[in-house]
Design a protein around this motif. Structure first.
Motif, PDB file in Angstrom:
ATOM      1  N   LEU A   1     -22.538  33.738   9.404  1.00  0.00           N
ATOM      2  CA  LEU A   1     -21.427  33.915   7.711  1.00  0.00           C
ATOM      3  C   LEU A   1     -20.202  34.103   7.657  1.00  0.00           C
ATOM      4  CD1 LEU A   1     -24.148  36.472   5.845  1.00  0.00           C
ATOM      5  CD2 LEU A   1     -23.316  34.216   5.071  1.00  0.00           C
ATOM      6  N   GLY A   2     -19.774  35.061   8.852  1.00  0.00           N
ATOM      7  CA  GLY A   2     -18.191  35.680   9.219  1.00  0.00           C
ATOM      8  C   GLY A   2     -17.829  34.342   9.952  1.00  0.00           C
ATOM      9  N   LYS A   3     -18.023  33.213  10.236  1.00  0.00           N
ATOM     10  CA  LYS A   3     -17.244  31.629  10.688  1.00  0.00           C
ATOM     11  C   LYS A   3     -17.503  31.146   9.503  1.00  0.00           C
ATOM     12  CE  LYS A   3     -19.990  31.196  14.953  1.00  0.00           C
ATOM     13  NZ  LYS A   3     -20.694  30.732  15.751  1.00  0.00           N
ATOM     14  N   VAL A   4     -18.076  31.461   8.875  1.00  0.00           N
ATOM     15  CA  VAL A   4     -18.272  30.117   7.326  1.00  0.00           C
ATOM     16  C   VAL A   4     -16.626  30.602   6.760  1.00  0.00           C
ATOM     17  CG1 VAL A   4     -19.358  31.315   5.982  1.00  0.00           C
ATOM     18  CG2 VAL A   4     -19.349  28.219   6.212  1.00  0.00           C
ATOM     19  N   LEU A   5     -16.312  32.513   6.788  1.00  0.00           N
ATOM     20  CA  LEU A   5     -15.583  32.192   5.712  1.00  0.00           C
ATOM     21  C   LEU A   5     -14.340  32.041   6.378  1.00  0.00           C
ATOM     22  CD1 LEU A   5     -17.624  35.356   4.741  1.00  0.00           C
ATOM     23  CD2 LEU A   5     -16.804  33.853   3.294  1.00  0.00           C
ATOM     24  N   LEU A   6     -14.509  31.977   7.758  1.00  0.00           N
ATOM     25  CA  LEU A   6     -13.199  31.972   8.897  1.00  0.00           C
ATOM     26  C   LEU A   6     -12.850  30.652   8.820  1.00  0.00           C
ATOM     27  CD1 LEU A   6     -13.795  34.401  11.945  1.00  0.00           C
ATOM     28  CD2 LEU A   6     -11.763  34.121   9.765  1.00  0.00           C
ATOM     29  N   ALA A   7     -13.420  30.220   8.777  1.00  0.00           N
ATOM     30  CA  ALA A   7     -13.605  28.774   8.591  1.00  0.00           C
ATOM     31  C   ALA A   7     -12.635  28.365   7.696  1.00  0.00           C
ATOM     32  CB  ALA A   7     -14.367  26.951   9.031  1.00  0.00           C
ATOM     33  N   PHE A   8     -13.044  28.651   5.813  1.00  0.00           N
ATOM     34  CA  PHE A   8     -12.209  28.232   4.853  1.00  0.00           C
ATOM     35  C   PHE A   8     -11.933  28.918   4.338  1.00  0.00           C
ATOM     36  CE2 PHE A   8     -16.015  25.110   5.622  1.00  0.00           C
ATOM     37  CZ  PHE A   8     -16.183  24.589   5.500  1.00  0.00           C
ATOM     38  N   SER A   9     -11.072  29.773   5.099  1.00  0.00           N
ATOM     39  CA  SER A   9     -10.325  30.818   4.485  1.00  0.00           C
ATOM     40  C   SER A   9      -9.034  30.357   4.838  1.00  0.00           C
ATOM     41  CB  SER A   9      -9.932  31.942   5.396  1.00  0.00           C
ATOM     42  OG  SER A   9      -9.823  32.324   6.972  1.00  0.00           O
ATOM     43  N   GLY A  10      -8.627  29.342   5.880  1.00  0.00           N
ATOM     44  CA  GLY A  10      -7.346  28.987   5.964  1.00  0.00           C
ATOM     45  C   GLY A  10      -6.068  29.638   6.850  1.00  0.00           C
ATOM     46  N   THR A  11      -7.449  30.404   7.337  1.00  0.00           N
ATOM     47  CA  THR A  11      -6.214  31.458   8.523  1.00  0.00           C
ATOM     48  C   THR A  11      -6.601  31.103   9.970  1.00  0.00           C
ATOM     49  OG1 THR A  11      -6.327  33.578   6.500  1.00  0.00           O
ATOM     50  CG2 THR A  11      -6.322  33.984   9.201  1.00  0.00           C
ATOM     51  N   ALA A  12      -5.805  31.101  11.017  1.00  0.00           N
ATOM     52  CA  ALA A  12      -6.156  31.283  12.324  1.00  0.00           C
ATOM     53  C   ALA A  12      -6.578  32.570  12.786  1.00  0.00           C
ATOM     54  CB  ALA A  12      -4.461  30.381  13.170  1.00  0.00           C
ATOM     55  N   PRO A  13      -7.092  32.467  14.111  1.00  0.00           N
ATOM     56  CA  PRO A  13      -7.730  32.804  14.357  1.00  0.00           C
ATOM     57  C   PRO A  13      -6.680  34.201  14.989  1.00  0.00           C
ATOM     58  CG  PRO A  13      -9.194  31.645  14.952  1.00  0.00           C
ATOM     59  CD  PRO A  13      -8.017  30.756  14.749  1.00  0.00           C
ATOM     60  N   THR A  14      -5.575  33.307  15.822  1.00  0.00           N
ATOM     61  CA  THR A  14      -5.292  34.595  16.493  1.00  0.00           C
ATOM     62  C   THR A  14      -3.986  35.056  15.392  1.00  0.00           C
ATOM     63  OG1 THR A  14      -2.760  32.812  16.220  1.00  0.00           O
ATOM     64  CG2 THR A  14      -4.389  32.800  18.432  1.00  0.00           C
ATOM     65  N   ASP A  15      -4.660  35.263  13.929  1.00  0.00           N
ATOM     66  CA  ASP A  15      -3.732  35.675  12.782  1.00  0.00           C
ATOM     67  C   ASP A  15      -4.338  36.991  12.345  1.00  0.00           C
ATOM     68  OD1 ASP A  15      -0.897  34.596  13.082  1.00  0.00           O
ATOM     69  OD2 ASP A  15      -2.002  32.854  11.874  1.00  0.00           O
TER      70      ASP A  15
END
Length: 264
Positions: free
Chosen positions: A143-157
């Motif tokens: 759930l978290g990974k798919v929300l991150l993937a389609f949020s447009g936010t890079a992991p480092t941010d």
């Protein structure tokens, strides 16, 4: 003229929130001593604040200590965003459960964690780490990974980058570079997997529920006890459920805000 809040008042509010956070993080009842140790608030203050929380219905006393009160459930259920999502998604979540017989979850992202809005529990497999109102690690769950993937936010941010990516199991992704590569794969596939990354012995398949601009506003998943090759069988069904919820949200949005009629 609005007067600024008294510093003592702000401090008291923060402490109350700390206590509520500690209670929300654990299904078990917590004693005054437990709460003091977890929050760093002096026992005498904890005792006083807990008394106020119980008196207002925000907490309840049980045989072994204190737990969250039902008043908080009323507040949570009344929150417009979660209520709209839950209401729109409910029939589709039940259909997904009927099709898969797996635990179904609906969640949104809140900073470095996901917040579970709804859950339909499977009879065969116990999924202890998800519950409505509970939280999960954004980097270690499908759930978290798919929300991150389609949020447009890079992991480092992300907010959790400064603290690193804690391992919940031996399979958890703990490298920002690996997470970045994983998110790129999720964007290509339109679905994310968690195979024993957040909890030993469990897999999860999640798909994003997106707004008209393509950004994820929530995510839906199924969880069970099996291997990745078996988990992949459910991806199409989970993605179809996410699309159905998107269409329902769009339909409701248009009903609330109809377009003005054009003159011929």
């Amino acid at each position: 003229m609005v007067r600024p809040a008294d510093p003592d008042t702000r401090s008291a509010v923060r402490r109350v929130v700390q206590l509520l956070d500690a209670l929300a993080a654990d299904d078990a009842e917590l004693s005054i001593r437990d709460l003091a140790e977890r929050t760093g608030i002096p026992r005498s203050s904890v005792h006083r604040f807990v008394g106020e929380l119980v008196a207002t219905g925000l907490a309840e006393r049980g045989p072994a200590g204190v737990r969250l009160g039902t008043k908080l459930f009323e507040y949570g259920a009344a929150a417009p965003t979660s209520r709209t999502l839950r209401d729109a998604a409910a029939p589709f979540l039940h259909t997904l459960y009927e099709l898969t017989s797996l635990t179904v979850n609906l969640a949104v992202r809140d900073g470095a964690s996901i917040l579970y809005l709804d859950k339909i529990a499977a009879r065969r497999t116990r999924v202890p780490h998800s519950r409505p109102g509970g939280r999960g690690a954004v980097h270690a769950t499908a759930l978290g990974k798919v929300l991150l993937a389609f949020s447009g936010t890079a992991p480092t941010d992300l907010a959790f980058a400064d603290r690193g990516l804690p391992a919940l199991t031996e399979h958890t992704i703990t490298s920002a570079a690996r997470l970045s590569a994983e998110l790129a794969a999720v964007r290509r596939a339109g679905v994310a997997y968690d195979v024993e990354e957040s909890h030993q012995g469990l897999f999860c398949v999640a798909a994003p529920i997106r707004d008209p601009a393509g950004a994820a506003v929530a995510a839906v998943s199924v969880t069970g006890a099996t291997a990745l090759t078996q988990a992949e069988r459910y991806s199409t069904t989970v993605m179809a459920t996410a699309r159905a919820i998107e269409h329902e949200l769009t339909r409701r949005r248009r009903r609330r805000h109809p377009r003005p009629a054009t003159r011929s």
